[in-house]
Design a protein around this motif. Structure first.
Motif, PDB file in Angstrom:
ATOM      1  N   LEU A   1       0.827  -1.202   0.000  1.00  0.00           N
ATOM      2  CA  LEU A   1       0.000   0.000   0.000  1.00  0.00           C
ATOM      3  C   LEU A   1       0.862   1.254   0.000  1.00  0.00           C
ATOM      4  N   ILE A   2       2.033   1.164   0.644  1.00  0.00           N
ATOM      5  CA  ILE A   2       2.945   2.308   0.556  1.00  0.00           C
ATOM      6  C   ILE A   2       3.357   2.499  -0.897  1.00  0.00           C
ATOM      7  N   MET A   3       3.628   1.382  -1.577  1.00  0.00           N
ATOM      8  CA  MET A   3       4.034   1.467  -2.981  1.00  0.00           C
ATOM      9  C   MET A   3       2.971   2.154  -3.826  1.00  0.00           C
ATOM     10  N   VAL A   4       1.692   1.822  -3.597  1.00  0.00           N
ATOM     11  CA  VAL A   4       0.651   2.425  -4.445  1.00  0.00           C
ATOM     12  C   VAL A   4       0.160   3.742  -3.859  1.00  0.00           C
ATOM     13  N   GLY A   5       0.869   4.223  -2.815  1.00  0.00           N
ATOM     14  CA  GLY A   5       0.651   5.612  -2.432  1.00  0.00           C
ATOM     15  C   GLY A   5      -0.306   5.879  -1.309  1.00  0.00           C
ATOM     16  N   ALA A   6      -0.493   4.917  -0.398  1.00  0.00           N
ATOM     17  CA  ALA A   6      -1.230   5.261   0.800  1.00  0.00           C
ATOM     18  C   ALA A   6      -0.383   6.286   1.550  1.00  0.00           C
ATOM     19  N   VAL A   7      -1.025   7.285   2.165  1.00  0.00           N
ATOM     20  CA  VAL A   7      -0.258   8.344   2.799  1.00  0.00           C
ATOM     21  C   VAL A   7      -0.384   8.241   4.311  1.00  0.00           C
ATOM     22  N   GLY A   8       0.652   8.711   4.995  1.00  0.00           N
ATOM     23  CA  GLY A   8       0.711   8.551   6.433  1.00  0.00           C
ATOM     24  C   GLY A   8      -0.138   9.556   7.192  1.00  0.00           C
ATOM     25  N   PHE A   9      -0.461  10.644   6.554  1.00  0.00           N
ATOM     26  CA  PHE A   9      -1.166  11.695   7.274  1.00  0.00           C
ATOM     27  C   PHE A   9      -2.349  12.162   6.433  1.00  0.00           C
ATOM     28  N   ILE A  10      -3.534  11.870   6.930  1.00  0.00           N
ATOM     29  CA  ILE A  10      -4.731  12.267   6.180  1.00  0.00           C
ATOM     30  C   ILE A  10      -5.744  12.791   7.170  1.00  0.00           C
TER      31      ILE A  10
END
Ligand code: ADP
Ligand code: MG
Lengths: 295, 260
Positions: free
Chosen positions: A224-233
């Motif tokens: 999911l990090i690879m496909v761009g989940a972000v840490g701060f939303i």
């Protein structure tokens, strides 16, 4: 004639004694191994619980991430995880079950089938980061889906497809052939046999496999990090084309901060994740029982 | 060569007519060029030692062998003037018109009612399903025992009841012919007797081909008997003739219990 090896007069031969000793040692070893798992899990849970239970309240569940630990919450991550899970289930379940049905009931027993089968088994062992790279190249870039829930769910779907397919195949294979014969013998078509007899009987096993696979998906971070989940939303997702974060990523994000307060809320988020997992497993058991009791 | 005695079809067309039927499992030939005429509304028993090809031959009559990977059927089976193995024949339709009861009772893990309803439903039955269920259960002499618990699981029935349920289930799709593969071999003597009585009743309406390894049973219930040995038809004729005065040495040896 040599001396008797097996006498019942109380004095066991040395061979016999050794055999019994071996048996006992083995039992103790196995018991220890089992205890090891339980103790490790218990220590882990207790540790997390002590760290995080104090932080766990409604405010924590309903707040978004924040720069200040005492104001931060898991709302975005929890909703993100639920969205991702739901969409992954929707995508992966029909494809996997369809593939399993094809392989078990329709495909000829030839080398192509065996090749597909072999590939599925191998895919189940591919590291999840590789699926992340695939997701990035295929969904995010080539298909232009951007860094969205949809990209994440598609990536996780591919990740768990092989697991659900193999579990479903197992469940379909376990349906006795006498049931198939009975249905065919009454003039049912292949599709009628599969959809009305085989699938209902296999469904408990298929559901169990699906939930197990989803349990794996809910803990995945790397792809999911690879496909761009972000840490701060700081907003709740409202559709599949929204940006997202998920619980494991949020946990990782908090843990890697230096302040100890963030470590506490990370522990609380772990408890939320565990609760989500337990809920899923409970749902699986309920579904399975409902299917088994249907007549 | 096989000895085939006169088969009296009462001037009717035979229900089934096998011509030079062979079955192969891979390279192994399990049934060897068998010719067999099944007269309508009679009970024909297939007997012979275990592994001689009785089940394999029986499964040719409703194309169940199509479902066995590696099985290949040669020859013709004529049914109302059509060869069942012709290209344009749909095996699903064949199985609807020629029903089958298996060796071990194999009810679906559903209610008694739904076991009966499955066949009619998949065949697009539009009429009075409740009536059909009742009628079929009565035909199978099971109605009195289960009429007040149709929604119970079929697995709650005894083995003998389950087998009668399977017979009722077969009758519910209104076949012309009922094939039975050792339908009583998994049952106790009382349940076996009930199945035999039932077969006796059913032959008024149906043509029945039954496989049995029990010679007394064949003698009791069948009008004609075919004796198979190692995939070949050895002798076929009226049951009393075959049991009292067979022409073939091997038949005599088998029916008098000298081998098998
Ligand atoms: N599915 C199968 N694959 C391969 N060989 C089979 C299969 N079914 C039956 N056979 C073989 O065909 C022969 C006839 O079997 P079968 O028709 O079951 O005999 P019977 O019913 O008279 O006991 C046996 O030698 C058996 O081993
Ligand atoms: Mg048999």
């Amino acid at each position: 004639m040599s001396e008797p090896v097996n006498s019942f007069d109380g004095a066991r031969s040395s061979l016999d004694r050794r055999r019994h000793l071996k048996g006992r040692i083995f039992a103790v070893l196995c018991g220890t191994a089992a205890m090891f798992g339980i103790v490790a899990l218990a220590v882990l849970l207790i540790d997390v619980f002590i760290d995080g239970a104090g932080e766990l309240d409604i405010q924590f569940l309903t707040s978004f991430a924040s720069r200040f630990a005492e104001q931060a919450g898991v709302k975005a991550a929890l909703l993100g995880s639920i969205w991702i899970l739901g969409l992954t289930a929707l995508i992966a379940f029909p494809i996997s079950v369809g593939a399993a049905i094809y392989l078990e009931e329709y495909a000829g027993k030839n080398w192509i089938t065996r090749l597909i089968q072999l590939n599925i088994a191998n895919l189940a062992g591919v590291p999840s980061i590789v699926y992340g790279i695939l997701g990035l190249a295929l969904f995010v870039r080539a298909l232009g889906l951007e860094r969205t829930i949809l990209s994440g769910a598609l990536t996780l779907s591919i990740l768990i497809l092989p697991i659900i397919i193999m579990a479903s195949q197992e469940a379909i294979r376990a349906v006795p052939s006498s049931i198939r014969e009975a249905a065919y013998g009454l003039g049912a078509t292949r599709w009628q046999v599969v959809s009305q007899q085989v699938l209902p009987m296999a469904m408990p096993g298929i559901l169990t496999g699906t939930i197990l696979a989803l349990s794996r998906a809910v803990g995945e971070t790397a792809p999911l990090i690879m496909v761009g989940a972000v840490g701060f939303i700081a907003f709740a997702p409202s559709g599949v084309m929204d940006q997202f974060t998920v619980l494991p990523l949020q946990i990782y994000n908090w843990i890697s901060r230096p302040q100890v307060e963030f470590h506490h809320i990370a522990a609380a988020a772990i408890l939320v994740l565990l609760a989500l997992l337990l809920t899923m497993n409970a749902a699986a058991i309920l579904l399975r029982n409902r299917y088994q009791n249907r007549t | 060569m096989a000895t085939t005695h006169d088969i009296d079809t009462d001037g009717q067309d035979p229900a089934l007519e096998a011509r030079a039927v062979s079955v192969f499992y891979g390279d192994k030939q399990a049934v060897k060029e068998i010719d067999l005429v099944i007269p309508a509304n009679k009970v024909v028993a297939l007997i012979g030692p275990s592994g001689c090809g009785k089940s394999t031959l029986l499964r040719c009559f409703n194309r169940m062998n199509d479902l066995v990977a590696g099985a290949r059927v040669e020859g013709e089976i004529n049914f109302h003037g059509t060869n069942l193995y012709q290209d344009d024949v749909d095996p699903v339709e064949v199985r609807r018109r020629i029903g089958m009861v298996f060796q071990k009772p194999n009810p679906f893990p559903k209610s008694i009612y739904n076991n009966l309803a499955f066949g009619p439903k998949v065949n697009g039955f539009k009429g009075d399903l409740d009536g059909l269920v009742e009628e079929s259960l009565k035909q199978a002499a099971l109605w009195d025992e289960v009429h007040d618990r149709l929604s119970d699981s079929a697995y709650a029935l005894s083995g003998g009841q389950q087998q009668r349920l399977c017979i009722a289930r077969t009758l519910a799709v209104k076949p012309e012919i009922v094939l039975m593969d050792e339908p009583a071999s998994a049952l106790d003597p009382i349940a076996t007797q009930r199945i035999e009585e039932l077969i006796f009743e059913l032959k008024k309406q149906y043509t029945i081909v039954i496989v049995t390894h029990n010679m007394q049973q064949a003698a009791r219930i069948s009008d004609y008997t075919a004796f198979l040995y190692m995939g070949e038809l050895v002798e076929y004729g009226p049951t009393d003739l075959l049991f009292t005065n067979p022409s073939e040495e091997r038949t005599e040896a088998y029916v008098t219990g000298r081998f098998g």
